[in-house]
Design a protein around this motif. Sequence first.
Motif, mmCIF file in Angstrom:
data_model
loop_
_atom_site.group_PDB
_atom_site.id
_atom_site.type_symbol
_atom_site.label_atom_id
_atom_site.label_comp_id
_atom_site.label_asym_id
_atom_site.label_seq_id
_atom_site.Cartn_x
_atom_site.Cartn_y
_atom_site.Cartn_z
ATOM 1 N N LYS A 428 0.824 -1.207 0.000
ATOM 2 C CA LYS A 428 0.000 0.000 0.000
ATOM 3 C C LYS A 428 0.856 1.255 0.000
ATOM 4 O O LYS A 428 0.526 2.239 -0.664
ATOM 5 C CB LYS A 428 -0.924 -0.010 1.222
ATOM 6 N N LYS A 429 1.966 1.210 0.706
ATOM 7 C CA LYS A 429 2.858 2.376 0.741
ATOM 8 C C LYS A 429 3.463 2.632 -0.633
ATOM 9 O O LYS A 429 3.540 3.782 -1.093
ATOM 10 C CB LYS A 429 3.956 2.152 1.780
ATOM 11 N N GLU A 430 3.900 1.567 -1.321
ATOM 12 C CA GLU A 430 4.469 1.729 -2.660
ATOM 13 C C GLU A 430 3.423 2.239 -3.649
ATOM 14 O O GLU A 430 3.732 3.043 -4.529
ATOM 15 C CB GLU A 430 5.040 0.401 -3.144
ATOM 16 N N PHE A 431 2.189 1.771 -3.493
ATOM 17 C CA PHE A 431 1.135 2.237 -4.392
ATOM 18 C C PHE A 431 0.812 3.708 -4.148
ATOM 19 O O PHE A 431 0.548 4.455 -5.094
ATOM 20 C CB PHE A 431 -0.116 1.382 -4.201
ATOM 21 N N GLN A 432 0.830 4.135 -2.896
ATOM 22 C CA GLN A 432 0.538 5.532 -2.589
ATOM 23 C C GLN A 432 1.687 6.447 -3.001
ATOM 24 O O GLN A 432 1.458 7.557 -3.495
ATOM 25 C CB GLN A 432 0.231 5.693 -1.099
ATOM 26 N N GLU A 433 2.926 5.996 -2.804
ATOM 27 C CA GLU A 433 4.053 6.820 -3.234
ATOM 28 C C GLU A 433 4.098 6.948 -4.752
ATOM 29 O O GLU A 433 4.453 7.996 -5.278
ATOM 30 C CB GLU A 433 5.355 6.220 -2.706
ATOM 31 N N ARG A 434 3.799 5.873 -5.453
ATOM 32 C CA ARG A 434 3.513 5.848 -6.886
ATOM 33 C C ARG A 434 4.690 6.261 -7.757
ATOM 34 O O ARG A 434 5.103 5.534 -8.639
ATOM 35 C CB ARG A 434 2.321 6.750 -7.202
ATOM 36 N N TYR A 435 5.252 7.447 -7.546
ATOM 37 C CA TYR A 435 6.298 7.966 -8.414
ATOM 38 C C TYR A 435 7.670 7.712 -7.801
ATOM 39 O O TYR A 435 7.806 7.614 -6.576
ATOM 40 C CB TYR A 435 6.111 9.476 -8.628
#
Length: 880
Positions: A428-435
Amino acid sequence: MTDHTVSEHLIKTDGHESRAEHDQDGENTPDANEETTDQLIDEENGQHEDNSPPKVQLQPIIAPDMFPPPVVVCDHPENYPVSYRSNSKKEQLILTFIENFRRQYHHLYRDRKPLFLNPYNECGVQKFVCTTVQPTLLSFSTLFQWDAAAEFVADHLNYELLEPPHEIPKTLWSPTKILLDQRGNCFDYATLLCSLLIGAGYDAYVVSGYATREVCYMDTTRLPNPYMKKKEEKRVEKVKPPYKKYTVKPPKDLTSKYDAYMRQRKLDQIQAEKDRKQEEENRRIAEIEKPLPDPLYGIRVHAWVLVLSGKREVPEAFFIEPTTGYGKATNDVEYLGIESVWNHQNYWVNVQDCSNGCESLQFDLNDQARWEFMFTYSANLRGTLTATLNTVGNSAILDEEDEKPSTEVTQKDIELPPSWVDHLVLTKKEFQERYPHCRKTYFYKKTRVEKYAPYHMKDGIILKVSEFADYDFKDLIYVTQRYAHRQDKLEERRHDVRSNIVYEDYLPGRSDHLKEHTYGFGPEFERIMIYYDKARIDGLAKRHETTLELTDYFVNRDDFLEYRKAVFEPRPKKFGPADKDTNRPILSITEQYGRNLELNANDDVREIVYAIKDEKFIITYHRDDIHITPSTRTFIKPPNWNDKTVTLKWSDDQLEAYQADEDFKQLSKRDLYHKVLQLLEQEEEVIRRVRKAEDETRDLQNRRQQEELLSDLEVSVYDTDRNNKAKQYREALEKKAKEESDKKKIPEINYLAPFLAAIGNPSRINAQIANQLRTAAIRDFKERSIRKANLMQARYESEIQELFTKQQWYQKHQIGMTKEDELEYQRLCQEAQFRLHILEERLDRHRQLTTEKYMQLENKLQEDPRLKEPYIIPTEKKNS
């Protein structure tokens, strides 16, 4: 044969040995290769003629111009799974068939470039490109659609160019490595996106082909801004009145048709001149934006994604450019040709003519006349993924080399191995950071787009679109900013730099229920506020404020009020800054009401004008259907109307009335007098509401300034990483649990140890020794309690004596003391009284706890098994 036999030969093969030298050996002729392939298939199935382990080791052929010796890309390959570092028997078998297919392809299409079949992965091991695709359905619902998944892949990775640009890459990293490093070339982009799309149910394929320089370089500076909002112009069609038979005919049109024709002709010439100039300007701009000639046009290698129709309600096939996330048509001129396509099940080679790009290509992969496939599904095996070697070209090679016509070719069924890549995992953290590094910048035609991850910026901005008037990105004309998770509910802000006007949009949830806010800067300011009218008690939907007017619009009110407009006098000009807190003088206030069907039209007020400066009340009633004009009444304020001590008088000169319906009952003088009194009270109430609206506007400005300075962000209670309260609570629970576990690890203190040592640590305790130990423990507890109480009592008496001494000194020197000395004496007395209070509480608490501890000690002595009966102390405890 071991699992590493084929992979070791693949790595150790000399890349400088020519194909003629291989043919002279005899081992690598087509016949020998066919025999070797049959033996490897038998070994895979566990079938041998003599039921003995195989003795022949395969040495697959690798073209010298295909790949150089592999180079290990990753730093620590030993940390990767086994499937990344070696090939299984099934993968070795597939690599053998791939080499056979490559030789057939090279024989039939000698002028075409090599296919992208088995590049090296990050551990330096050759892998079949079909097995690199790992279909995965991630747990984020937003990635179930192709456009959201493509946009995520484009945003999540940093693009790396192919080097050299006209050759296929030597390596193809796994999608897991790509997600971890957040970088890759076009083949890495396409493989990752294809894995996500297949997992989401799309019929997706990776395409290897050729594209223009702009696509290969991910050059979007010539593309229009995709975030620009298109203003939809509402066309209002004129409704023609219904034709009636007995209507009055309009007067005859006496205008000259020749004059109208000449006027229209002149307008057409002017419009044609404008169109010509606009066309010339468009050609000039197109010439400026035209890219420079590309020396490698048509041979730049690129990879993208093909989505075919049939699944997920896709109506027709289309391309997806993975580097930008845009969907494109299959006849897009930027894609110049296709060599091959593949997914996790098969590999297809394009045999169609690409001289006109992809415009005339057909994407029916089952059509063998247009697509040469590597494997075909076997009909006799169901429920398992099996493949059959395509020997259409193989038979031609065998017939040509053996000079014997072959009418039948035996096909060997093999099982396509599963993907060697681990299942893709995205937290979830990687998806939210995204860029990468939580931010990314794109450049479009005269536009710069900056994207930010949520919570990365202090003000909560997630998107900033800056539009410029020039190609050098210097003349800024418009800025659009989008926000998320702000406490002030700000969602979007648009700033027109040239007109210096700001447009703000808000989400529901504000205390003032503001929805849209438009304001400007400068002396002639204008402010428009749109509210969520259903959330407001007063039903306010819109407020428009200028320097001289304040207008409120209402909906769904019980009193049918729709409109209130206040007109102010201009502020007198004076030197220095204007005083914004001073109320503006009001000239007039106008209110409009909707139709109340329960009242007669002649008694239902449509509009009231409070002419404050002219001291009048102008009332206009609703018009009845049978009358052309509405009824009106104009009341003139009586003299001394603002003097509360004087009784107002009524006269007929104070009324000007027009009654549309003569049959309607007229008001008496008494009713008119009370009507004037009611209007005077209403005027005071209306003025109060206008002043309240002004105060709300000023409060909104001040609140917005404070919100912009603070710009706090909201954090969900379920977001344990960012929610400080939830995080502190979780840490407190973990700390408490750790303390309890530590307490359990601490051994229990042997409180009888000092008393046993005093009597020499006897090996056996009888009743007499037990009584002695019990008496000694109780006596020791009493002595320690009394000693502690005496210490606190002595400290208490010492504090009292010190305070008494200070009081005597104060009585003796009170007359000659200064104010500072008195303050110092008072401070010392307060500190002494505080210490005395603490000592008293400690002494009382000690007395209470002593009784409780004494009872606990007696209970412990009675329950101790060593003091109940003759007890033999174990050696370990005795030594301790």
